[in-house]
Every structure is written in C-alpha cells, then in structure tokens.
Design an enzyme around this catalytic site. Structure first.
Site, PDB file in Angstrom:
ATOM      1  N   ARG A  54      41.683  48.405  91.798  1.00  0.00           N
ATOM      2  CA  ARG A  54      42.696  47.950  90.840  1.00  0.00           C
ATOM      3  C   ARG A  54      42.863  48.883  89.648  1.00  0.00           C
ATOM      4  O   ARG A  54      43.974  49.216  89.252  1.00  0.00           O
ATOM      5  CB  ARG A  54      42.362  46.544  90.309  1.00  0.00           C
ATOM      6  CG  ARG A  54      42.873  45.436  91.181  1.00  0.00           C
ATOM      7  CD  ARG A  54      41.914  44.286  91.135  1.00  0.00           C
ATOM      8  NE  ARG A  54      40.669  44.700  91.758  1.00  0.00           N
ATOM      9  CZ  ARG A  54      40.388  44.545  93.041  1.00  0.00           C
ATOM     10  NH1 ARG A  54      41.238  43.924  93.810  1.00  0.00           N
ATOM     11  NH2 ARG A  54      39.269  44.982  93.573  1.00  0.00           N
ATOM     12  N   THR A  55      41.752  49.274  89.044  1.00  0.00           N
ATOM     13  CA  THR A  55      41.882  50.033  87.798  1.00  0.00           C
ATOM     14  C   THR A  55      42.569  51.365  88.073  1.00  0.00           C
ATOM     15  O   THR A  55      43.537  51.732  87.408  1.00  0.00           O
ATOM     16  CB  THR A  55      40.497  50.235  87.145  1.00  0.00           C
ATOM     17  OG1 THR A  55      39.903  48.952  86.991  1.00  0.00           O
ATOM     18  CG2 THR A  55      40.621  50.895  85.786  1.00  0.00           C
ATOM     19  N   LYS A  83      29.324  70.783  91.553  1.00  0.00           N
ATOM     20  CA  LYS A  83      28.703  72.100  91.321  1.00  0.00           C
ATOM     21  C   LYS A  83      27.866  72.090  90.054  1.00  0.00           C
ATOM     22  O   LYS A  83      27.325  73.122  89.650  1.00  0.00           O
ATOM     23  CB  LYS A  83      29.794  73.168  91.194  1.00  0.00           C
ATOM     24  CG  LYS A  83      30.716  73.281  92.386  1.00  0.00           C
ATOM     25  CD  LYS A  83      31.755  74.369  92.116  1.00  0.00           C
ATOM     26  CE  LYS A  83      32.820  74.402  93.196  1.00  0.00           C
ATOM     27  NZ  LYS A  83      33.953  75.243  92.791  1.00  0.00           N
ATOM     28  N   ARG A 104      36.585  56.817  84.616  1.00  0.00           N
ATOM     29  CA  ARG A 104      35.538  55.831  84.955  1.00  0.00           C
ATOM     30  C   ARG A 104      34.298  56.612  85.322  1.00  0.00           C
ATOM     31  O   ARG A 104      34.371  57.602  86.053  1.00  0.00           O
ATOM     32  CB  ARG A 104      35.976  54.960  86.124  1.00  0.00           C
ATOM     33  CG  ARG A 104      34.820  54.138  86.680  1.00  0.00           C
ATOM     34  CD  ARG A 104      35.247  53.096  87.663  1.00  0.00           C
ATOM     35  NE  ARG A 104      35.934  52.003  87.010  1.00  0.00           N
ATOM     36  CZ  ARG A 104      36.306  50.881  87.613  1.00  0.00           C
ATOM     37  NH1 ARG A 104      36.063  50.725  88.909  1.00  0.00           N
ATOM     38  NH2 ARG A 104      36.936  49.924  86.956  1.00  0.00           N
ATOM     39  N   HIS A 132      34.567  47.867  79.437  1.00  0.00           N
ATOM     40  CA  HIS A 132      35.733  48.078  80.298  1.00  0.00           C
ATOM     41  C   HIS A 132      36.966  47.583  79.534  1.00  0.00           C
ATOM     42  O   HIS A 132      37.549  46.544  79.860  1.00  0.00           O
ATOM     43  CB  HIS A 132      35.533  47.291  81.599  1.00  0.00           C
ATOM     44  CG  HIS A 132      36.473  47.646  82.705  1.00  0.00           C
ATOM     45  ND1 HIS A 132      37.649  48.369  82.517  1.00  0.00           N
ATOM     46  CD2 HIS A 132      36.422  47.347  84.037  1.00  0.00           C
ATOM     47  CE1 HIS A 132      38.249  48.506  83.688  1.00  0.00           C
ATOM     48  NE2 HIS A 132      37.535  47.898  84.617  1.00  0.00           N
TER      49      HIS A 132
HETATM   50  C1  NCD Z   1      35.443  45.426  87.537  1.00  0.00           C
HETATM   51  C2  NCD Z   1      34.655  46.661  87.147  1.00  0.00           C
HETATM   52  O1  NCD Z   1      34.876  47.734  87.703  1.00  0.00           O
HETATM   53  O2  NCD Z   1      33.840  46.515  86.248  1.00  0.00           O
HETATM   54  N1  NCD Z   1      36.508  45.685  88.400  1.00  0.00           N
HETATM   55  C3  NCD Z   1      37.715  46.037  87.879  1.00  0.00           C
HETATM   56  O3  NCD Z   1      37.844  47.034  87.200  1.00  0.00           O
HETATM   57  N2  NCD Z   1      38.753  45.213  88.092  1.00  0.00           N
HETATM   58  C4  NCD Z   1      34.591  44.318  88.015  1.00  0.00           C
HETATM   59  C5  NCD Z   1      33.619  44.566  89.126  1.00  0.00           C
HETATM   60  O4  NCD Z   1      33.562  45.664  89.694  1.00  0.00           O
HETATM   61  O5  NCD Z   1      32.917  43.619  89.445  1.00  0.00           O
END
Ligand code: NCD
Length: 307
Positions: A54-55, A83, A104, A132
């Site tokens: 999703r993100t 590397k 991320r 997040h």
């Molecule tokens: C979450 C995350 O990555 O922290 N997912 C997301 O970004 N929608 C929640 C999860 O991974 O449980």
C-alpha cells in the site's frame, strides 16, 4: 508553510498544518481530475528497503495521478546499497535526480539521516518499529471523514503495540487533539513501549487504559484499530508463533461493539480480522487504504508547493 520540509515524525507538522493537508486531500478525493497536472515535470524518488504494498504503490500512484513521474527501487538488493553504499551517499545522489523522496527502511532513524543530507523533501514511509507518519495521515483523514472530527474519541489499539509503528505514530498524532481516550489492547509481551507512555500519554495527560482482551472495552469504542503481529521484528520464531493469533476479531466480538464503532487496520492483515467482518458496514480498512492515496497526493502537492 509545509513547502520544502521533510516529514519524518508525525509531530513535524503542527495540527493546523495537518488540518490544512487533510482538507486539501479531501478536496482532491472529490475531484482528483482537477489535480492531474499539478506535478507535471516533477519526479518522485521511491526508495523502499523493506517490503511494501500500500505505502509504495499509493505513493507512486499519487505522483502519477498528479501528472508526475516515479523512479526508484523496491528492493535494496537492486541498488548500490548491496555494494555497501551509505544512506547519506544514496540520498545525495537521488536528490540530484528527484524533486521529492519517499523512503522506507528497516533501521529506525534512517529516513531522518537521509533528510540531513538531502536538498529535496524526504518523507518517512516507515522506519523499523519506530514511526510511520504517512499511515497516520491516512488514518486521520479516514477518521475525520467518517467521524467528522479528531477529538472526543475513544480509540482502541489492538495487537502488536510494541513493534507496530503505525500505532506509535497514530497515538502521537491523536494525543494532540482534545478529549481523546485511548485503550491499549495487547498481550503482556507486546505492550506499548514505555517511551510512548512517558513522553506522550503521560506528558499530554491522556486518559488511557491497558487491556489484554478486546472484550474488556469494545462496547465503549468509537474506533477499533487492529494491527498484525510484526513477525519481522521478533528475535525468535517461537515467540511469534505463540503470539500471532492472540486476537482474531470475528462476528461474535463485533456484536459487542456499537453500530457507530468503525474498524481500521493499516493492512496487511494476517489472521487478526476474520474475513467474515469484511462485509460489516463498520469495516473501513479498504476505504482507509484508498484514503492513503489521496492523502499522499495532498502531501506531495504541499511539499512541492504546487497546490
Ligand atoms: C504497516 C507498516 O508497514 O508498518 N503497513 C502499511 O504501511 N500499511 C503495517 C504493517 O506492516 O503491519
């Protein structure tokens, strides 16, 4: 002005700035086509060192729906990280090619380090078990749209409150709005970290309660925020296996919740919400995932100063 800033922690924006961003995102959700050229000629750098559905896809879709383009990687192994390149060097390079960067990373603080070396805005898309902030913006937009406000709510957070970064960020954000009551539902081993209690809940004098069972508070809640047990953050598999199915929200438990209660989940779900709940009108998690794209369209527009 949010323009040209970084978003690393939910507290990086004031509540006034967040309200403005949510209003813009709401407007975008109603007429996305009015915004389809706003980022034409702009490039988003999408650096994902950890898995994501999703993100990453909502960020990339958001940029494309704004008329911009996307470069990046979804696996660290396909970049020069394999590397041995440092975050500082990677970001200095990507900032030459992109106008804005989303990152991320499994290491807590990595996007913060990147922001210190970047000439363009850096957005934290999740750093380890820490924060997040854009999931939080998604959650806030969903809550504001459904409940009409971000205050005077009873919120239950359920599952892995120790490693769940979405919960850490959402608690931070909702603590700034008046009269919210928090119910923290987790097994003993996965309780909310002390620093969140001390630096946020106690400091802001939030009324909060800890529970081990959903049934202890579900009848009282406006929002039930479910989360999965964060397998990738466990040190040993036995503990994960023992704890992974502690909570399974099913029709039986939902009967105890009010008609006004909504169920949110950042997703992915593993076992913690039974599929039978998906058709319950109180299940909002897929609508929430869609909100994530609109709020990221709003965020990118504001950081690039094109709104
Ligand atoms: C979450 C995350 O990555 O922290 N997912 C997301 O970004 N929608 C929640 C999860 O991974 O449980």
């Amino acid at each position: 002005m949010i323009k040209n800033r970084h978003l690393i922690d939910p507290m990086d924006f004031s509540t006034e700035e967040i309200d403005k961003l949510l209003s813009l995102s709401e407007q975008i959700s109603k007429n996305p086509e009015n915004h389809s050229k706003k980022c034409s000629g702009k490039i988003l750098g999408s650096l994902f060192y950890e898995p994501s559905t999703r993100t990453r896809l909502s960020f990339e879709s958001a940029m494309m729906r704004l008329g911009g383009q996307v470069i990046g990687f979804s696996e660290a192994n396909s970049s020069s990280v394999s590397k041995g390149e440092s975050i500082a060097d990677t970001i200095r390079t990507v900032a030459c090619y992109a106008d804005i960067v989303v990152m991320r990373h499994p290491k807590e603080g990595a996007p913060k380090v990147a922001s210190m070396y970047s000439d363009v805005p850096v957005i934290n898309a999740g750093d380890g078990g820490h924060q997040h902030p854009t999931q939080t913006l998604t959650d806030l937009l969903t809550i504001r749209t459904v409940k009409g406000s971000l205050n005077n709510l009873k919120i239950g957070y359920c599952g892995d409150l120790k490693f769940g970064r979405t919960v850490h960020s959402l608690i931070k954000a909702l603590s700034r709005y008046p009269d919210n009551e928090m119910h923290l539902i987790s097994p003993k081993e996965l309780k909310i970290p002390d620093y969140i209690k001390e630096e946020i809940l106690d400091k802001q004098s939030i009324n909060y309660f800890e529970h081990e069972k959903i049934e202890e508070c579900i009848n009282d809640l406006d929002i039930l925020y479910m989360t999965r047990v964060q397998k990738e953050r466990f040190f040993n598999e036995e503990d994960y296996i023992r704890l992974k199915d502690t909570y399974i929200l099913d029709n039986e438990k939902m009967k105890k919740g009010s008609d006004q209660m909504i169920v949110l989940h950042p997703l992915p779900r593993v076992n913690e919400i039974a599929y039978e709940i998906d058709n319950d009108p109180r299940a909002y998690y897929f609508k929430q995932a869609k909100m994530g794209m609109y709020v990221r369209m709003g965020l990118i527009s504001m950081l690039l100063g094109v709104c």
